[in-house]
Design a protein around this motif. Structure first.
Motif, mmCIF file in Angstrom:
data_model
loop_
_atom_site.group_PDB
_atom_site.id
_atom_site.type_symbol
_atom_site.label_atom_id
_atom_site.label_comp_id
_atom_site.label_asym_id
_atom_site.label_seq_id
_atom_site.Cartn_x
_atom_site.Cartn_y
_atom_site.Cartn_z
ATOM 1 N N ASP A 102 76.406 70.013 11.572
ATOM 2 C CA ASP A 102 77.111 71.186 12.080
ATOM 3 C C ASP A 102 76.287 72.458 11.884
ATOM 4 O OD1 ASP A 102 79.157 72.329 13.378
ATOM 5 O OD2 ASP A 102 80.494 72.495 11.650
ATOM 6 N N VAL A 103 75.234 72.623 12.684
ATOM 7 C CA VAL A 103 74.450 73.868 12.636
ATOM 8 C C VAL A 103 74.551 74.521 14.011
ATOM 9 C CG1 VAL A 103 72.797 73.211 10.839
ATOM 10 C CG2 VAL A 103 72.339 72.570 13.204
ATOM 11 N N SER A 104 74.422 75.874 14.043
ATOM 12 C CA SER A 104 74.582 76.564 15.333
ATOM 13 C C SER A 104 73.214 76.843 15.931
ATOM 14 C CB SER A 104 75.373 77.857 15.101
ATOM 15 O OG SER A 104 74.730 78.958 15.677
ATOM 16 N N THR A 105 73.071 76.559 17.232
ATOM 17 C CA THR A 105 71.776 76.785 17.904
ATOM 18 C C THR A 105 71.417 78.268 17.831
ATOM 19 O OG1 THR A 105 73.021 76.776 19.970
ATOM 20 C CG2 THR A 105 71.712 74.841 19.509
ATOM 21 N N GLU A 106 72.400 79.120 18.042
ATOM 22 C CA GLU A 106 72.137 80.570 18.028
ATOM 23 C C GLU A 106 71.573 80.989 16.669
ATOM 24 O OE1 GLU A 106 74.482 84.794 18.763
ATOM 25 O OE2 GLU A 106 75.495 82.905 19.222
ATOM 26 N N GLU A 107 72.176 80.427 15.627
ATOM 27 C CA GLU A 107 71.768 80.785 14.266
ATOM 28 C C GLU A 107 70.333 80.361 13.984
ATOM 29 O OE1 GLU A 107 73.689 79.484 10.237
ATOM 30 O OE2 GLU A 107 75.236 80.341 11.550
ATOM 31 N N PHE A 108 69.975 79.087 14.332
ATOM 32 C CA PHE A 108 68.627 78.661 13.942
ATOM 33 C C PHE A 108 67.535 79.233 14.841
ATOM 34 C CE2 PHE A 108 69.814 74.491 16.088
ATOM 35 C CZ PHE A 108 68.813 74.459 17.049
ATOM 36 N N VAL A 109 67.863 79.557 16.090
ATOM 37 C CA VAL A 109 66.865 80.220 16.953
ATOM 38 C C VAL A 109 66.618 81.630 16.408
ATOM 39 C CG1 VAL A 109 66.370 81.126 19.263
ATOM 40 C CG2 VAL A 109 67.406 78.867 19.022
ATOM 41 N N ASN A 110 67.699 82.358 16.104
ATOM 42 C CA ASN A 110 67.555 83.712 15.539
ATOM 43 C C ASN A 110 66.784 83.691 14.221
ATOM 44 O OD1 ASN A 110 68.639 85.515 17.403
ATOM 45 N ND2 ASN A 110 70.743 85.097 16.750
ATOM 46 N N ARG A 111 67.114 82.685 13.392
ATOM 47 C CA ARG A 111 66.440 82.592 12.079
ATOM 48 C C ARG A 111 64.928 82.422 12.269
ATOM 49 N NH1 ARG A 111 69.787 79.266 9.372
ATOM 50 N NH2 ARG A 111 68.793 77.343 10.044
ATOM 51 N N PHE A 112 64.553 81.610 13.263
ATOM 52 C CA PHE A 112 63.124 81.377 13.519
ATOM 53 C C PHE A 112 62.412 82.690 13.868
ATOM 54 C CE2 PHE A 112 59.818 80.601 16.807
ATOM 55 C CZ PHE A 112 58.870 80.012 15.987
ATOM 56 N N PHE A 113 62.987 83.445 14.820
ATOM 57 C CA PHE A 113 62.334 84.696 15.238
ATOM 58 C C PHE A 113 62.399 85.766 14.139
ATOM 59 C CE2 PHE A 113 62.920 82.713 19.449
ATOM 60 C CZ PHE A 113 61.613 82.838 19.925
ATOM 61 N N ASP A 114 63.498 85.752 13.365
ATOM 62 C CA ASP A 114 63.616 86.704 12.239
ATOM 63 C C ASP A 114 62.502 86.470 11.211
ATOM 64 O OD1 ASP A 114 65.884 87.581 13.474
ATOM 65 O OD2 ASP A 114 67.301 86.820 11.980
ATOM 66 N N THR A 115 62.261 85.178 10.888
ATOM 67 C CA THR A 115 61.249 84.878 9.853
ATOM 68 C C THR A 115 59.834 85.016 10.417
ATOM 69 O OG1 THR A 115 61.511 82.537 10.379
ATOM 70 C CG2 THR A 115 62.685 83.332 8.441
ATOM 71 N N LEU A 116 59.715 84.932 11.741
ATOM 72 C CA LEU A 116 58.391 85.048 12.362
ATOM 73 C C LEU A 116 57.922 86.508 12.395
ATOM 74 C CD1 LEU A 116 56.227 83.307 13.769
ATOM 75 C CD2 LEU A 116 57.367 83.765 15.949
ATOM 76 N N PHE A 117 58.877 87.441 12.505
ATOM 77 C CA PHE A 117 58.492 88.836 12.685
ATOM 78 C C PHE A 117 57.614 89.389 11.543
ATOM 79 C CE2 PHE A 117 59.754 93.509 12.560
ATOM 80 C CZ PHE A 117 58.738 93.884 13.438
ATOM 81 N N PRO A 118 57.982 89.195 10.251
ATOM 82 C CA PRO A 118 57.113 89.703 9.184
ATOM 83 C C PRO A 118 55.683 89.153 9.285
ATOM 84 C CG PRO A 118 59.219 89.013 8.283
ATOM 85 C CD PRO A 118 59.204 88.576 9.714
ATOM 86 N N VAL A 119 55.560 87.886 9.669
ATOM 87 C CA VAL A 119 54.233 87.262 9.799
ATOM 88 C C VAL A 119 53.452 87.948 10.922
ATOM 89 C CG1 VAL A 119 53.010 85.069 10.143
ATOM 90 C CG2 VAL A 119 55.253 85.066 9.039
ATOM 91 N N VAL A 120 54.138 88.172 12.055
ATOM 92 C CA VAL A 120 53.497 88.809 13.215
ATOM 93 C C VAL A 120 53.119 90.258 12.868
ATOM 94 C CG1 VAL A 120 53.890 89.565 15.610
ATOM 95 C CG2 VAL A 120 54.697 87.327 14.865
ATOM 96 N N TYR A 121 53.991 90.952 12.157
ATOM 97 C CA TYR A 121 53.723 92.341 11.767
ATOM 98 C C TYR A 121 52.469 92.395 10.886
ATOM 99 C CZ TYR A 121 54.272 96.974 9.754
ATOM 100 O OH TYR A 121 54.031 98.269 9.345
ATOM 101 N N ASN A 122 52.431 91.496 9.915
ATOM 102 C CA ASN A 122 51.339 91.463 8.938
ATOM 103 C C ASN A 122 49.979 91.206 9.584
ATOM 104 O OD1 ASN A 122 50.208 91.516 6.357
ATOM 105 N ND2 ASN A 122 50.565 89.329 6.025
#
Length: 372
Positions: A102-122
């Motif tokens: 029971d995981v939400s697609t919206e949640e895990f897609v958002n989580r991926f891009f959220d965690t990717l942003f600091p890496v991309v910024y750096n």
């Protein structure tokens, strides 16, 4: 035995009450056995395909993960090691969702891009001689949805994932439901009336020494239809179930097919990174407003640790014809399953015709006597 309950007759009998009880048990076991035999090929058809579809989905997930990690290794080498960790987490979530967690697609897609942003910024937006601190990275992650560094790509990815993963997940769940239905009807609890009717039909002739005679077809049909009255009610729902599976199988094709969406996810990620690069100056300004100027720590970014060659050979061969193979497999499965549309409606006829009743023209037992 004078105290027989069911196998009473005018002729002499060689049964006792105890034997009659044991015959009643045997009659129920026989029917159970015949039921299981008649549904075995249907059950095997479904379970074999569940296993094949699961394997295909697992293969697709691995392949899509490889494509996405390869994108970072080839085009964004400095951040590949950090990004690959988030890629793995994302595709683990895809697998969990597909196989019923029971995981939400919206949640895990958002989580991926959220965690990717600091890496991309750096590494892309504000690269420096040192890495950003963990606290600063956390501030960036929390601000991702306000800043929208990747434009509408996360939203697009959510739409695509939802439309492709949900029908595939439902398809697998529906197949498992089919197996459950068969398991349930394979292990019926027979009423007292039915148990007695089965005893009379199958073993009462033994009490008169008529061990070779099988029941007459009409008599067998009446008895078995009575015993399977509950199962006959499944018929309408079973036909509806197969029709729904056909429709669902159709929904798994085309632009929203799971193969298309998963195997092209890396190009969405590429578009997201390009967008962040183009708007670098603007993003830096927004970040400064929300998180302040970057707080940095000594650099420790390793290069690309992802082994591109590990299983790419097998995967590449799989990818070339996966879409076609998968679609064909589904079509073939549905066309085989269609042959079982009337399985529950015709079960009594099948059992009596194939197993239980005497063949045409042979002497048969009518519940009282052997007749022609």
């Amino acid at each position: 035995g004078v105290d027989l309950q069911v196998c009473t007759s005018k002729n002499p009998t060689c049964c006792t009450r105890k034997m009659e009880e044991r015959y009643q048990m045997a009659a129920k076991q026989d029917i159970q056995q015949v039921l299981q035999t008649s549904s075995a090929t249907l059950k095997f058809l479904i379970s074999r395909n569940v296993a094949a579809f699961q394997e295909t989905f697992e293969m697709l997930i691995r392949l899509a993960e490889n494509y996405t990690s390869t994108l970072f290794c080839n085009a964004y080498r400095t951040m590949a090691a950090e990004a690959t960790v988030h890629v793995q987490e994302f595709f683990t979530d895809v697998g969990l969702f597909l196989f019923g967690t029971d995981v939400s697609t919206e949640e895990f897609v958002n989580r991926f891009f959220d965690t990717l942003f600091p890496v991309v910024y750096n590494h892309v937006i504000s690269p420096g001689p040192t890495d950003i601190s963990l606290e600063y990275a956390e501030c960036l992650r929390a601000a991702t949805r306000d800043i929208k560094p990747f434009g509408n790509i996360p939203k697009k990815a959510i739409g695509q994932m939802g439309r492709s993963l949900l029908p595939s997940r439902t398809f697998l769940q529906a197949l498992n439901l089919g197996i459950e239905v068969i398991n349930t009807t394979d292990h019926l609890h027979f009423s007292k009336t039915c148990s007695r009717a089965l005893l009379r039909m199958q073993y009462c002739p033994h009490c008169q020494g008529l061990t070779l005679s099988k029941p007459c077809l009409g008599y067998c049909l009446n008895t078995i239809r009575g015993c399977l009255a509950d199962v006959a009610e499944v018929d309408l729902h079973w036909r509806g179930y197969i029709q729904s599976l056909e429709e669902l199988s159709g929904a798994l094709s085309g632009a929203h097919s799971i193969e298309h969406v998963l195997l092209n996810f890396h190009s969405l990620v590429h578009d997201a990174l390009v967008q962040a690069q183009i708007n670098r100056a603007e993003l830096s300004e927004q970040v400064n407003k929300i998180c302040g100027p970057p707080v940095r720590k000594p650099k420790q970014s390793p290069g690309c640790s992802f082994d591109q060659n590990k299983d790419n050979q097998g995967l590449k061969m799989f990818s070339r014809d996966s879409e076609e193979t998968f679609a064909n497999r589904r079509k073939e499965f549905i066309s085989h399953l269609r042959l079982y549309r009337a399985f529950y409606g015709g079960l009594a006829d099948q059992l009596c015709g194939n197993e239980l009743a005497a063949a045409d023209g042979l002497p048969c037992w009518n519940g009282e006597d052997v007749v022609r």
